[in-house]
Design a protein around this motif. Structure first.
Motif, PDB file in Angstrom:
ATOM      1  N   LEU A  71       0.744  -1.191   0.084  1.00 26.83           N
ATOM      2  CA  LEU A  71       0.117  -0.140  -0.114  1.00 26.83           C
ATOM      3  C   LEU A  71       0.926   1.216  -0.130  1.00 26.83           C
ATOM      4  CD1 LEU A  71      -2.607  -0.918   2.770  1.00 26.83           C
ATOM      5  CD2 LEU A  71      -2.837  -1.000   0.114  1.00 26.83           C
ATOM      6  N   VAL A  72       0.479   2.279  -0.862  1.00 32.87           N
ATOM      7  CA  VAL A  72       0.967   3.646  -0.799  1.00 32.87           C
ATOM      8  C   VAL A  72       0.071   4.493  -0.989  1.00 32.87           C
ATOM      9  CG1 VAL A  72       2.732   5.169  -2.010  1.00 32.87           C
ATOM     10  CG2 VAL A  72       3.228   2.663  -2.229  1.00 32.87           C
ATOM     11  N   TRP A  73      -0.390   5.568  -0.025  1.00 33.05           N
ATOM     12  CA  TRP A  73      -1.424   6.379   0.117  1.00 33.05           C
ATOM     13  C   TRP A  73      -1.164   7.774  -0.132  1.00 33.05           C
ATOM     14  CZ3 TRP A  73       0.321   3.009   3.688  1.00 33.05           C
ATOM     15  CH2 TRP A  73       0.783   3.623   5.183  1.00 33.05           C
ATOM     16  N   SER A  74       0.389   8.120  -0.444  1.00 29.81           N
ATOM     17  CA  SER A  74       0.646   9.414  -0.309  1.00 29.81           C
ATOM     18  C   SER A  74       1.890   9.681  -1.276  1.00 29.81           C
ATOM     19  CB  SER A  74       0.921  10.177   0.964  1.00 29.81           C
ATOM     20  OG  SER A  74       1.450  11.504   0.820  1.00 29.81           O
ATOM     21  N   GLY A  75       2.018  10.866  -2.073  1.00 31.63           N
ATOM     22  CA  GLY A  75       3.204  11.118  -2.956  1.00 31.63           C
ATOM     23  C   GLY A  75       4.088  11.894  -2.001  1.00 31.63           C
ATOM     24  N   GLY A  76       5.187  12.508  -2.771  1.00 32.20           N
ATOM     25  CA  GLY A  76       5.945  13.174  -1.914  1.00 32.20           C
ATOM     26  C   GLY A  76       5.676  14.627  -1.889  1.00 32.20           C
ATOM     27  N   ARG A  77       5.586  15.160  -0.742  1.00 38.43           N
ATOM     28  CA  ARG A  77       5.228  16.431  -0.592  1.00 38.43           C
ATOM     29  C   ARG A  77       6.503  17.533  -0.731  1.00 38.43           C
ATOM     30  NH1 ARG A  77       1.691  15.053   4.991  1.00 38.43           N
ATOM     31  NH2 ARG A  77       0.046  14.005   3.804  1.00 38.43           N
ATOM     32  N   SER A  98      -1.719   1.684  -5.299  1.00 41.45           N
ATOM     33  CA  SER A  98      -0.907   2.907  -5.000  1.00 41.45           C
ATOM     34  C   SER A  98      -1.533   4.196  -5.525  1.00 41.45           C
ATOM     35  CB  SER A  98       0.566   2.684  -5.446  1.00 41.45           C
ATOM     36  OG  SER A  98       1.476   4.176  -5.330  1.00 41.45           O
ATOM     37  N   VAL A  99      -1.244   5.387  -5.199  1.00 43.25           N
ATOM     38  CA  VAL A  99      -1.448   6.546  -5.865  1.00 43.25           C
ATOM     39  C   VAL A  99      -0.714   6.967  -6.680  1.00 43.25           C
ATOM     40  CG1 VAL A  99      -2.652   7.497  -3.432  1.00 43.25           C
ATOM     41  CG2 VAL A  99      -0.359   7.864  -4.031  1.00 43.25           C
ATOM     42  N   ASP A 100      -0.825   7.782  -7.357  1.00 39.71           N
ATOM     43  CA  ASP A 100       0.298   8.093  -8.397  1.00 39.71           C
ATOM     44  C   ASP A 100       1.523   8.530  -8.224  1.00 39.71           C
ATOM     45  OD1 ASP A 100       1.492   8.804 -10.899  1.00 39.71           O
ATOM     46  OD2 ASP A 100      -0.322  10.501 -11.490  1.00 39.71           O
ATOM     47  N   THR A 101       2.357   7.766  -7.794  1.00 37.94           N
ATOM     48  CA  THR A 101       3.712   8.101  -7.393  1.00 37.94           C
ATOM     49  C   THR A 101       4.804   7.362  -7.587  1.00 37.94           C
ATOM     50  OG1 THR A 101       4.807   9.082  -5.333  1.00 37.94           O
ATOM     51  CG2 THR A 101       3.281   7.128  -5.002  1.00 37.94           C
ATOM     52  N   ALA A 102       6.097   7.299  -7.237  1.00 36.21           N
ATOM     53  CA  ALA A 102       7.065   6.682  -7.626  1.00 36.21           C
ATOM     54  C   ALA A 102       7.022   5.076  -7.593  1.00 36.21           C
ATOM     55  CB  ALA A 102       8.485   7.090  -6.992  1.00 36.21           C
ATOM     56  N   SER A 117      -2.829 -10.061   3.127  1.00 38.86           N
ATOM     57  CA  SER A 117      -1.660  -9.303   4.149  1.00 38.86           C
ATOM     58  C   SER A 117      -1.502  -8.111   3.485  1.00 38.86           C
ATOM     59  CB  SER A 117      -0.483 -10.381   4.468  1.00 38.86           C
ATOM     60  OG  SER A 117      -1.052 -11.591   5.016  1.00 38.86           O
ATOM     61  N   PHE A 118      -1.625  -6.825   4.098  1.00 37.59           N
ATOM     62  CA  PHE A 118      -1.128  -5.596   3.674  1.00 37.59           C
ATOM     63  C   PHE A 118       0.055  -5.286   4.246  1.00 37.59           C
ATOM     64  CE2 PHE A 118      -5.798  -5.443   3.547  1.00 37.59           C
ATOM     65  CZ  PHE A 118      -6.077  -5.295   2.355  1.00 37.59           C
ATOM     66  N   VAL A 119       1.188  -4.728   3.191  1.00 40.72           N
ATOM     67  CA  VAL A 119       2.425  -4.083   3.657  1.00 40.72           C
ATOM     68  C   VAL A 119       2.579  -3.016   3.237  1.00 40.72           C
ATOM     69  CG1 VAL A 119       4.674  -4.612   2.946  1.00 40.72           C
ATOM     70  CG2 VAL A 119       3.152  -6.704   3.041  1.00 40.72           C
ATOM     71  N   SER A 120       2.842  -2.122   4.272  1.00 41.64           N
ATOM     72  CA  SER A 120       2.941  -0.625   4.087  1.00 41.64           C
ATOM     73  C   SER A 120       4.336  -0.404   3.102  1.00 41.64           C
ATOM     74  CB  SER A 120       3.375   0.159   5.202  1.00 41.64           C
ATOM     75  OG  SER A 120       3.495   1.533   5.024  1.00 41.64           O
ATOM     76  N   LEU A 121       4.241   0.304   1.954  1.00 51.53           N
ATOM     77  CA  LEU A 121       5.557   0.791   1.255  1.00 51.53           C
ATOM     78  C   LEU A 121       5.604   2.604   1.377  1.00 51.53           C
ATOM     79  CD1 LEU A 121       4.792  -1.287  -1.949  1.00 51.53           C
ATOM     80  CD2 LEU A 121       6.467  -1.641  -0.095  1.00 51.53           C
ATOM     81  N   ARG A 164      -3.643  14.285  -5.415  1.00 51.65           N
ATOM     82  CA  ARG A 164      -3.478  12.603  -5.850  1.00 51.65           C
ATOM     83  C   ARG A 164      -3.213  12.005  -4.502  1.00 51.65           C
ATOM     84  NH1 ARG A 164       3.043  12.009  -7.304  1.00 51.65           N
ATOM     85  NH2 ARG A 164       3.726  13.101  -5.410  1.00 51.65           N
ATOM     86  N   SER A 165      -3.250  12.272  -3.530  1.00 52.69           N
ATOM     87  CA  SER A 165      -2.754  11.598  -2.186  1.00 52.69           C
ATOM     88  C   SER A 165      -4.082  11.305  -1.389  1.00 52.69           C
ATOM     89  CB  SER A 165      -1.987  12.508  -1.360  1.00 52.69           C
ATOM     90  OG  SER A 165      -0.629  12.413  -1.915  1.00 52.69           O
TER      91      SER A 165
END
Length: 561
Positions: free
Chosen positions: A408-414, A492-496, A445-449, A428-429
């Motif tokens: 899971l990725v829920w936020s881009g780079g601020r 993921s949201v639209d991020t790297a 099973s969820f894994v934080s990225l 986007r976040s």
């Protein structure tokens, strides 16, 4: 005659601003021959003499200007105006401060000091002088508009809105205030109101390319892409060399899949005021030719996701070169360890490090145009390889996790120092809590990225969600790629990380905002860029619940396969 004098004076000023001093002196000389009482021309001639090291002439010509406008305050103010016109803002500031020391209630000096402070990036200091000008002349729409501009530059958009509304009340025909009101409302997310304000500004001045450009940006965000294209093209018919209009037109054309013209227009980003990079190279831009015996530098630009997406084109560029030519790929430093050993014969260097010698260069994202990439030629197959040893280590660590392993990725780079980019990031976040419905799907099973500050939300996941957090061990993208390679899916949201997953072949489901980035095009769930990426789009701006609901349904179906 007066019109000719005024025109010649403006020509002289333009030459002066461009450091064409001989041409400026000739123009001012003609003005003074026709009108020896032109005090501002004498002042500017005095400034020219200073630059030529002729202090004797500078004093004589300054004395002539002073004699025509007697009084220390008038003379200092006139010098300040002249210096301000030439872009010598620090020197103009000194003159205006001396005026205000002698005459604190000098109206235009307060206003002009605010302006030159703003041009030096000192908007917080400028506020006091605009406010003082308003105290002295509360009925001036110009002063209210200038205060609004300073507040806008400080991202204080609600206060700026009030200033612009006051200005338009005082003068309903003040185009600048209506234009600025539209921009502030846009920044506040009040898009329909912003459109009304910009439309009113265009009614007053329909041939202003700056207003047309901002209207196009707004229409694009509203999803009215065809209208945005029309507005940009109208603007370019009025200002054919306007880089922002070209660049924004490129974004729209790429979004609708018109790649050939889109790439050409997108390349204009390097001529905009807020271009991605201020570096200037004396070497020519690469045009796709073989470059025998030479070295081609592909330069890094924009974010990590952009590098991950477009680095796939480096081998294609290398294949265009002569056998004895070399390709050097510059990348942001967090990506160096991942990219360095991906392609034999391609040297990878870090952005900000000393550059090796090279004979031609090209920004990375401009490879799309030079290599004629489009929906039919973009290769969506995986093109990056995780480190096998690190991948094996992560496989062992993740083995105890049961069921489908989903990152899971829920936020881009601020980037608060880049307000426009930061505004896009906010759109986007999401917050981790907004992904709570995913936890209702059994067998996952969820894994934080998620790294950086938003990653702290992993400490308190939504009720029912068990979230495994290994991010403290993700020290670089080699580790992240190795972990992602062992997941069944990345959400993921639209991020790297979405680009990374697509690049190494891990399926990725992307939460996509309504005003999608150009690279994801329109009205499609897939993308030519990554064979394993599926898009879940917002139906309206800011509306994430339907996206998460659709993902939850799809995830439940996936666990039953």
């Amino acid at each position: 005659m007066q019109d000719l004098i005024a025109a010649r004076f403006q020509e002289g000023l333009a030459h002066h601003q461009a450091d064409r001093f001989a041409e400026a002196q000739a123009a001012y000389g003609e003005v003074l021959t026709a009108n020896p009482g032109h005090a501002e021309a004498w002042r500017l001639m005095s400034l020219l003499a200073e630059q030529f090291g002729r202090s004797d002439l500078a004093r004589d010509w300054a004395d002539k200007a002073r004699a025509l406008e007697p009084g220390e305050v008038h003379h200092l103010f006139g010098e300040g105006v002249a210096l301000q016109q030439l872009g010598r803002f620090a020197e103009a500031e000194t003159r205006y401060r001396r005026v205000l020391a002698l005459a604190p209630e000098a109206l235009e000096a307060n206003n002009n000091l605010g302006l030159v402070l703003g041009r030096q990036g000192r908007n917080a200091e400028a506020l006091a002088f605009f406010q003082r000008a308003i105290e002295l002349s509360p009925g001036s729409p110009v002063f209210h508009n200038n205060l609004g501009i300073a507040l806008t530059d400080l991202d204080r958009h609600a206060e700026a809105e009030a200033c612009y509304r006051t200005a338009t009340t005082l003068d309903p025909t003040h185009v600048g205030a209506r234009h600025n009101l539209g921009k502030s409302l846009h920044a506040l997310g009040r898009l329909e109101e912003a459109g009304q304000a910009l439309q009113e500004a265009l009614r007053l001045r329909q041939d202003d390319p700056r207003i047309l450009n901002d209207m196009g940006v707004l229409l694009n965000q509203l999803g009215r892409v065809a209208d945005a294209e029309m507005v940009y093209r109208t603007g370019l018919s009025l200002a054919p060399e306007d880089a922002s209009l070209h660049y924004n037109l490129g974004l729209v054309l790429l979004k609708v899949g018109q790649y050939r013209e889109g790439w050409a227009q997108y390349h204009w980003r390097w001529k905009t005021e807020d271009r991605p990079d201020n570096r200037v190279f004396i070497q020519p831009e690469w045009d796709g030719s073989p470059l025998p015996g030479g070295k081609l530098l592909i330069t890094a630009e924009q974010g990590l996701g952009d590098i991950l997406q477009f680095c796939r084109l480096a081998p294609l560029a290398a294949a265009r070169l002569a056998p004895d030519a070399r390709l050097i790929l510059e990348a942001h430093k967090p990506l160096i360890s991942l990219l360095r050993d991906q392609w034999p014969g391609i040297e990878v260097v870090g952005y900000g490090d000393p550059l090796p010698d090279f004979d031609a260069h090209l920004p990375l994202l401009s490879l799309g145009g030079v290599l004629e990439q489009d929906d039919q030629t973009i290769d969506g197959a995986p093109y990056l390889r995780p480190d096998p040893d690190r991948a094996a280590a992560w496989a062992e660590r993740l083995a105890p996790l049961e069921g489908l392993k989903v990152g899971l990725v829920w936020s881009g780079g601020r980037r608060p120092w880049q307000p426009r980019v930061d505004a896009v990031d906010k759109r986007r976040s999401v917050r981790l809590a907004q992904l709570a419905p995913l936890a209702s799907v059994p067998g996952v099973s969820f894994v934080s990225l998620q790294k950086d500050e938003p990653g702290l939300e992993a400490r308190d996941p939504p009720p029912g969600m068990v979230l495994h957090d290994f991010t403290s061990d993700l020290t670089d993208f080699v580790e992240t790629a190795a972990l992602v390679a062992n997941l069944d899916l990345v959400i993921s949201v639209d991020t790297a990380v979405a680009h990374l997953a697509g690049a190494i072949g891990t399926p990725v489901w992307m939460l996509n905002r309504f005003d999608t980035c150009w690279r994801w095009e329109l009205e499609r769930e897939d993308t030519p860029w990554y064979a394993g990426l599926r898009q879940f789009r917002q139906p309206t701006a800011g509306d994430w619940p339907p996206v998460v609901e659709a993902m939850t349904t799809a995830l439940a179906e996936r666990t039953q396969d």
